[in-house]
Design a protein around this motif. Structure first.
Motif, PDB file in Angstrom:
ATOM      1  N   MET A 119       0.850  -1.197   0.000  1.00  0.00           N
ATOM      2  CA  MET A 119       0.000   0.000   0.000  1.00  0.00           C
ATOM      3  C   MET A 119       0.880   1.240   0.000  1.00  0.00           C
ATOM      4  SD  MET A 119      -2.870   1.207   2.813  1.00  0.00           S
ATOM      5  CE  MET A 119      -3.952  -0.189   2.503  1.00  0.00           C
ATOM      6  N   ALA A 120       0.783   2.059  -1.046  1.00  0.00           N
ATOM      7  CA  ALA A 120       1.626   3.251  -1.144  1.00  0.00           C
ATOM      8  C   ALA A 120       1.234   4.291  -0.112  1.00  0.00           C
ATOM      9  CB  ALA A 120       1.554   3.838  -2.546  1.00  0.00           C
ATOM     10  N   LYS A 121      -0.079   4.406   0.141  1.00  0.00           N
ATOM     11  CA  LYS A 121      -0.554   5.390   1.103  1.00  0.00           C
ATOM     12  C   LYS A 121      -1.269   4.685   2.251  1.00  0.00           C
ATOM     13  CE  LYS A 121      -1.201   9.182  -2.201  1.00  0.00           C
ATOM     14  NZ  LYS A 121      -2.155  10.188  -2.738  1.00  0.00           N
ATOM     15  N   THR A 122      -1.061   5.195   3.440  1.00  0.00           N
ATOM     16  CA  THR A 122      -1.759   4.648   4.594  1.00  0.00           C
ATOM     17  C   THR A 122      -2.140   5.782   5.536  1.00  0.00           C
ATOM     18  OG1 THR A 122      -1.697   2.922   6.304  1.00  0.00           O
ATOM     19  CG2 THR A 122       0.310   4.208   5.998  1.00  0.00           C
ATOM     20  N   THR A 123      -3.343   5.725   6.073  1.00  0.00           N
ATOM     21  CA  THR A 123      -3.839   6.762   6.983  1.00  0.00           C
ATOM     22  C   THR A 123      -3.656   6.288   8.410  1.00  0.00           C
ATOM     23  OG1 THR A 123      -5.435   7.521   5.336  1.00  0.00           O
ATOM     24  CG2 THR A 123      -5.811   8.188   7.622  1.00  0.00           C
ATOM     25  N   ILE A 124      -2.917   7.077   9.169  1.00  0.00           N
ATOM     26  CA  ILE A 124      -2.536   6.699  10.531  1.00  0.00           C
ATOM     27  C   ILE A 124      -3.149   7.670  11.530  1.00  0.00           C
ATOM     28  CG2 ILE A 124      -0.577   6.359  12.117  1.00  0.00           C
ATOM     29  CD1 ILE A 124       1.113   5.581   9.740  1.00  0.00           C
ATOM     30  N   GLY A 125      -3.598   7.147  12.643  1.00  0.00           N
ATOM     31  CA  GLY A 125      -4.073   7.964  13.744  1.00  0.00           C
ATOM     32  C   GLY A 125      -3.156   7.823  14.939  1.00  0.00           C
ATOM     33  N   SER A 126      -2.732   8.953  15.492  1.00  0.00           N
ATOM     34  CA  SER A 126      -1.874   8.965  16.688  1.00  0.00           C
ATOM     35  C   SER A 126      -2.670   9.573  17.832  1.00  0.00           C
ATOM     36  CB  SER A 126      -0.601   9.764  16.429  1.00  0.00           C
ATOM     37  OG  SER A 126       0.210   9.787  17.584  1.00  0.00           O
ATOM     38  N   VAL A 127      -2.828   8.825  18.910  1.00  0.00           N
ATOM     39  CA  VAL A 127      -3.711   9.239  20.001  1.00  0.00           C
ATOM     40  C   VAL A 127      -2.974  10.052  21.050  1.00  0.00           C
ATOM     41  CG1 VAL A 127      -5.245   8.438  21.839  1.00  0.00           C
ATOM     42  CG2 VAL A 127      -5.173   7.204  19.651  1.00  0.00           C
ATOM     43  N   GLY A 163     -11.350   7.130   8.491  1.00  0.00           N
ATOM     44  CA  GLY A 163     -10.623   6.335   7.517  1.00  0.00           C
ATOM     45  C   GLY A 163      -9.246   5.882   7.932  1.00  0.00           C
ATOM     46  N   VAL A 164      -8.985   5.818   9.237  1.00  0.00           N
ATOM     47  CA  VAL A 164      -7.675   5.381   9.714  1.00  0.00           C
ATOM     48  C   VAL A 164      -7.483   3.887   9.455  1.00  0.00           C
ATOM     49  CG1 VAL A 164      -6.315   4.989  11.819  1.00  0.00           C
ATOM     50  CG2 VAL A 164      -7.399   7.211  11.412  1.00  0.00           C
ATOM     51  N   ASN A 165      -6.308   3.524   8.961  1.00  0.00           N
ATOM     52  CA  ASN A 165      -5.946   2.124   8.747  1.00  0.00           C
ATOM     53  C   ASN A 165      -5.106   1.571   9.890  1.00  0.00           C
ATOM     54  OD1 ASN A 165      -5.187   3.562   5.698  1.00  0.00           O
ATOM     55  ND2 ASN A 165      -6.949   2.194   5.874  1.00  0.00           N
ATOM     56  N   LEU A 166      -4.307   2.471  10.505  1.00  0.00           N
ATOM     57  CA  LEU A 166      -3.365   2.082  11.566  1.00  0.00           C
ATOM     58  C   LEU A 166      -3.487   3.096  12.697  1.00  0.00           C
ATOM     59  CD1 LEU A 166      -0.842   0.604  12.736  1.00  0.00           C
ATOM     60  CD2 LEU A 166       0.559   2.063  11.268  1.00  0.00           C
ATOM     61  N   LEU A 167      -3.811   2.611  13.888  1.00  0.00           N
ATOM     62  CA  LEU A 167      -4.050   3.489  15.036  1.00  0.00           C
ATOM     63  C   LEU A 167      -3.027   3.194  16.124  1.00  0.00           C
ATOM     64  CD1 LEU A 167      -5.910   5.610  16.398  1.00  0.00           C
ATOM     65  CD2 LEU A 167      -7.271   3.687  17.278  1.00  0.00           C
ATOM     66  N   GLN A 200     -12.822  -6.438  14.788  1.00  0.00           N
ATOM     67  CA  GLN A 200     -14.112  -5.818  14.477  1.00  0.00           C
ATOM     68  C   GLN A 200     -13.978  -4.599  13.570  1.00  0.00           C
ATOM     69  OE1 GLN A 200     -16.133  -4.965  18.160  1.00  0.00           O
ATOM     70  NE2 GLN A 200     -16.712  -7.096  18.506  1.00  0.00           N
ATOM     71  N   THR A 201     -12.918  -3.820  13.768  1.00  0.00           N
ATOM     72  CA  THR A 201     -12.772  -2.567  13.018  1.00  0.00           C
ATOM     73  C   THR A 201     -11.986  -2.727  11.721  1.00  0.00           C
ATOM     74  OG1 THR A 201     -10.733  -1.976  14.203  1.00  0.00           O
ATOM     75  CG2 THR A 201     -12.833  -1.208  15.135  1.00  0.00           C
ATOM     76  N   GLY A 202     -11.216  -3.804  11.610  1.00  0.00           N
ATOM     77  CA  GLY A 202     -10.352  -3.977  10.452  1.00  0.00           C
ATOM     78  C   GLY A 202      -9.126  -3.091  10.491  1.00  0.00           C
ATOM     79  N   MET A 203      -8.880  -2.432  11.611  1.00  0.00           N
ATOM     80  CA  MET A 203      -7.706  -1.579  11.759  1.00  0.00           C
ATOM     81  C   MET A 203      -6.568  -2.340  12.436  1.00  0.00           C
ATOM     82  SD  MET A 203      -8.929   2.263  12.855  1.00  0.00           S
ATOM     83  CE  MET A 203      -9.822   1.745  14.329  1.00  0.00           C
ATOM     84  N   PHE A 234      -1.595  -5.159  17.130  1.00  0.00           N
ATOM     85  CA  PHE A 234      -2.695  -6.090  16.869  1.00  0.00           C
ATOM     86  C   PHE A 234      -3.184  -5.937  15.430  1.00  0.00           C
ATOM     87  CE2 PHE A 234      -2.620  -5.099  21.364  1.00  0.00           C
ATOM     88  CZ  PHE A 234      -2.800  -6.322  21.977  1.00  0.00           C
ATOM     89  N   PHE A 235      -3.346  -7.071  14.749  1.00  0.00           N
ATOM     90  CA  PHE A 235      -3.793  -7.079  13.363  1.00  0.00           C
ATOM     91  C   PHE A 235      -5.193  -7.695  13.265  1.00  0.00           C
ATOM     92  CE2 PHE A 235       0.755  -6.877  13.238  1.00  0.00           C
ATOM     93  CZ  PHE A 235       1.066  -6.097  12.128  1.00  0.00           C
ATOM     94  N   PRO A 236      -5.985  -7.277  12.267  1.00  0.00           N
ATOM     95  CA  PRO A 236      -7.362  -7.780  12.140  1.00  0.00           C
ATOM     96  C   PRO A 236      -7.464  -9.293  11.984  1.00  0.00           C
ATOM     97  CG  PRO A 236      -7.073  -5.813  10.790  1.00  0.00           C
ATOM     98  CD  PRO A 236      -5.704  -6.192  11.293  1.00  0.00           C
ATOM     99  N   ASP A 237      -6.427  -9.935  11.465  1.00  0.00           N
ATOM    100  CA  ASP A 237      -6.487 -11.390  11.287  1.00  0.00           C
ATOM    101  C   ASP A 237      -6.063 -12.158  12.532  1.00  0.00           C
ATOM    102  OD1 ASP A 237      -3.757 -10.962  11.331  1.00  0.00           O
ATOM    103  OD2 ASP A 237      -3.342 -11.807   9.353  1.00  0.00           O
TER     104      ASP A 237
END
Length: 291
Positions: free
Chosen positions: A1-9, A37-41, A84-87, A109-112
């Motif tokens: 994935m060239a682009k990924t949306t990340i959330g930093s808490v 639309g975050v993929n990685l939190l 549950q979230t797929g993130m 933690f990964f969705p799988d």
């Protein structure tokens, strides 16, 4: 994935009445991330330290034992949230017992259902003297759909060798979950995060704890301005700062990283500190100094 949306808490500590209230706050950040639309939190270092607010003041050894008793719940809950979230979720760090010692470990933690971990390599002087934490002894880079990730926990980012090692292992993004209780501590981690991004020509994502818990000596206050950092060179902003949060506000800072821009920087940047190293010369001086 060239682009990924990340959330930093920027996670706010404060009084807690129930354990459910802790998980409610975690899930509120998860919902915000999912809705945007975050993929990685990424949650911050010592996330589960907030649970100490549920108990009277205790000694640090007792606090470590108390947090360790929540390990199974921590692992199963974040596994389920990720599924549950797929993130992909870095669940901050958690104090847990392994063999005869306690470790400060970040769990990814990964969705799988996959779970990766990175134990803090450099416990701070306080963590060594008061927490008696066992240091990690290995570095890892995780091959994910979000790019090649490495984790440097707070104080770890202040040592350039570790980030150079994971860069040589292929890391494109370094996640830096932190807990700093003063502005000085924050700026040490912030400046070093930016330096590591420049030196290694990669992204660094920083997040931390905010708020106050005066009656909990182990995690009594937090100071943070989460941020996303890149090399201070083409094609990035001159400052190398891609996004930052509002200082000490409970929030999720969200930014989309384009990994192709890292390759552009490495090929066409004005400077190339990652490639222009003189390793043979450095090794010669390291050998001399040991002698």
């Amino acid at each position: 994935m060239a682009k990924t949306t990340i959330g930093s808490v920027q996670y706010e500590i404060g009084p807690l009445k129930t354990k459910a209230a802790f998980w409610d706050q975690v899930n509120a950040h998860v919902r915000t991330a999912k809705e945007n639309g975050v993929n990685l939190l990424m949650f911050p270092e010592y996330l589960t330290g907030h649970l100490l607010a549920l108990e009277p003041e205790m000694s640090t050894p007792d606090a470590c034992a108390y947090l360790d008793r929540h390990t199974d719940e921590y692992m199963t809950t974040f596994t389920e949230i990720s599924r549950q979230t797929g993130m992909t979720i870095l669940g901050g760090t958690h104090i847990h017992k392994e063999n005869d010692g306690y470790l400060n470990t970040a769990f990814l933690f990964f969705p799988d259902g996959r779970i990766e971990r990175q134990t803090k390599i450099h416990p701070t002087p306080e963590e060594r003297r008061t927490w008696f934490l066992t240091a990690g002894d290995s570095y890892s880079v995780y091959d994910t759909e979000h790019g090649k990730l490495a984790i440097q926990i707070c104080y770890d980012i202040e040592f350039p060798e570790g980030s150079r090692i994971v860069a040589d292992m292929g890391a494109e993004i370094i996640l830096c979950p932190s807990y700093t209780d003063t502005a000085a501590g924050y700026w040490r981690v912030r400046h070093c995060s930016q330096a590591r991004a420049i030196e290694n020509q990669l992204f660094v994502v920083l997040g931390g704890i905010v708020g106050e818990l005066p009656h909990v000596p182990q995690i009594d206050a937090g100071y943070c301005q989460a941020g996303f950092f890149a090399p201070s060179d083409h094609p990035f902003p001159a400052s190398g700062t891609l996004a930052v949060g509002e200082t000490n506000k409970n929030s999720v800072i969200i930014h989309t990283l384009d990994l192709e821009l890292i390759q552009e920087n490495r090929k066409n940047g004005g400077v190339s500190p990652y490639f222009d190293r003189k390793t043979a010369l450095y090794d010669r001086y390291r050998t001399t100094s040991k002698a």
